[in-house]
Design an enzyme around this catalytic site. Structure first.
Site, short mmCIF file in Angstrom:
data_model
loop_
_atom_site.label_atom_id
_atom_site.label_comp_id
_atom_site.label_asym_id
_atom_site.label_seq_id
_atom_site.Cartn_x
_atom_site.Cartn_y
_atom_site.Cartn_z
N ASP A 134 -6.89 -43.61 -1.31
CA ASP A 134 -5.85 -44.08 -2.22
C ASP A 134 -4.74 -44.89 -1.56
OD1 ASP A 134 -4.74 -44.03 -4.91
OD2 ASP A 134 -3.17 -42.78 -4.06
N CYS A 201 -6.28 -44.85 -25.80
CA CYS A 201 -5.05 -44.95 -25.00
C CYS A 201 -3.82 -44.82 -25.91
CB CYS A 201 -5.02 -46.29 -24.25
SG CYS A 201 -3.49 -46.46 -23.31
N CYS A 245 -2.01 -39.05 -17.00
CA CYS A 245 -2.65 -38.96 -18.31
C CYS A 245 -4.16 -39.03 -18.10
CB CYS A 245 -2.17 -40.12 -19.18
SG CYS A 245 -3.09 -40.39 -20.71
N CYS A 252 -14.39 -40.42 -22.27
CA CYS A 252 -15.60 -41.13 -21.83
C CYS A 252 -16.84 -40.25 -22.06
CB CYS A 252 -15.49 -41.49 -20.34
SG CYS A 252 -16.95 -42.35 -19.71
#
Ligand code: B12
Length: 351
Positions: A134, A201, A245, A252
């Site tokens: 990351d 979303c 979130c 999915c």
């Protein structure tokens, strides 16, 4: 039994990876991303979708060739660790993104990658290595897509054919030349005509399929922007998300809903212990102590208290704690507490 189709060096890396609790997903040469990736990245940055995440410019500089970052890199080994588990968060309400419910993934994956580095060095496979998770100028999803670890989802996330989008990525840069290799797939799939993630979303943060305006993403303004107000237009839409979130991940259809990787990542004790009301009453020093080893520290004390106010407002809870917070030393917290109290009145009027 050894697979004769897999070169023995790859088998050795696979074996050593498994010994440290990692599943090798792919190996690529250090310069493998195609030119389109960088063009699209530029377009995205120029459109301003990165908001204040200036650190992404460094990833742009490194671009398609990891040698721009670590000149000695010859290969990169790719990993993707599943993290799906039952939803959770603060005691009594205030959801936290699944990846942040337990130990910090930087540490969990980072430690495994370091162990793997030592084993590879001991076996004489390579000398220089660099684990990354990351927080490095590496376009992790693009590498994972190039290595066929999964495909690019319309939610921009790497979707693994079995685990879906809920995998955290990590890489190991190596100074040795290894053969290009990808883990054989048990199924071939793509998003097809599905747009469930875009439709789910809460803040309509996707401008188009495969394109996120990060400035509108709950994850961006609850985690990345730690010292500024949450834009008014998004506060009610945050619902009970206090840190990150999962909406575009959990909707999915890929990945098994029953998967539970809780044991691999643990549950952070601060989340078992604290309610959002308790959080609002913490001092800065205590906050950092309480959340040691948790990704939640990234949002900062003021940022998390700000988020807590918004969520308490949306949940119509914590009136006393919010009233106390009207006198908070932080102007940011005071302003969000005031908003939350007005939100309670607004919700009452809507009944
Ligand atoms: C910055 C960042 C964020 C930002 C911006 C997210 C984003 N989409 O870029 C914010 C804070 C919003 C964020 C949120 C989250 N993040 Co984040 N984040 C990153 C980080 C550090 C860099 C990502 C990046 O480079 N973005 C730049 C943009 C340009 O990338 P992009 O959106 O993929 O854009 C490309 C495509 O859209 C494509 N494209 C554009 N238009 C078109 C059109 C077509 C037709 C096609 C085919 C392609 C295409 O080209 C662009 C350039 O390559 C990475 C770690 C890393 N070092 O890579 C983690 C990372 C992406 N995040 C991760 C996670 C888990 C999350 C969250 C799920 C956390 C959460 N639960 O709250 C959310 C998911 C939100 C989302 N849908 O992206 C994981 C994702 C794992 C996975 N399975 O993919 C990563 C890889 C960290 C990790 N080590 O695992 N994140």
């Amino acid at each position: 039994m050894s697979n004769p189709a897999v070169p023995s060096l790859v088998e050795l890396v696979q074996k050593l990876s498994a010994e440290v609790g990692l599943e090798l997903r792919a190996i690529l040469p250090a310069a493998e991303l195609d030119g389109d990736v960088i063009e699209r990245f530029d377009t995205w940055l120029e459109a301003g979708f990165a908001g204040e995440m200036n650190y992404l410019n460094r990833a742009r500089e490194v671009g398609a060739d990891l040698r721009q970052w670590k000149a000695w890199t010859k290969s990169v080994a790719l990993f993707a660790l599943p993290y799906r588990r039952p939803p959770g968060g603060f005691r009594g309400g205030g959801r936290v993104a699944s990846y942040a419910l337990g130990s910090d993934y930087h540490n969990v994956i980072g430690r495994k990658l370091k162990k793997l580095s030592r084993r590879l060095q001991k076996e004489g496979v390579c000398e220089a290595t660099r684990p990354t998770v990351d927080a490095a100028p590496v376009l992790e999803r693009e590498w994972a897509i190039a290595g066929e670890v999964g495909w690019r989802g319309k939610n921009t996330l790497l979707i693994h054919p079995n685990h879906g989008p809920m995998v955290m990525l990590g890489e190991l840069l190596l100074d040795c030349e290894l053969p290009r290799w990808s883990q054989p797939k048990t199924r071939n799939a793509t998003c097809g005509s599905c747009t469930a993630c875009i439709d789910a979303c809460p803040t309509s943060a996707f401008n188009a399929e495969y394109q996120l305006d990060a400035r509108k993403c709950i994850s961006y303004f609850t985690i990345e922007v730690t010292n500024k107000p949450i834009p008014l237009e998004f506060r009610a839409k945050m619902q009970d998300w206090v840190f990150g979130c999962d909406e575009c991940s959990t909707i999915c259809p890929f990945g098994d809903e029953e998967s539970d990787f809780d044991a691999d990542w643990g549950r952070h004790p601060a989340l078992q212990q604290l309610s959002l009301e308790d959080l609002l009453a913490t001092y800065e020093q205590d906050f950092h102590k309480l959340f040691t080893g948790s990704p939640i520290r990234r949002a900062g004390w003021e940022g998390m208290l700000r988020n807590a106010c918004v969520v308490l407002g949306n949940l119509k809870k914590g009136e006393k704690a919010l009233k106390n917070a009207l006198d908070h030393e932080s102007k940011l917290v005071r302003e969000h507490a005031d908003w939350a109290i007005h939100r309670h009145a607004q919700l009452d009027a809507m009944r």
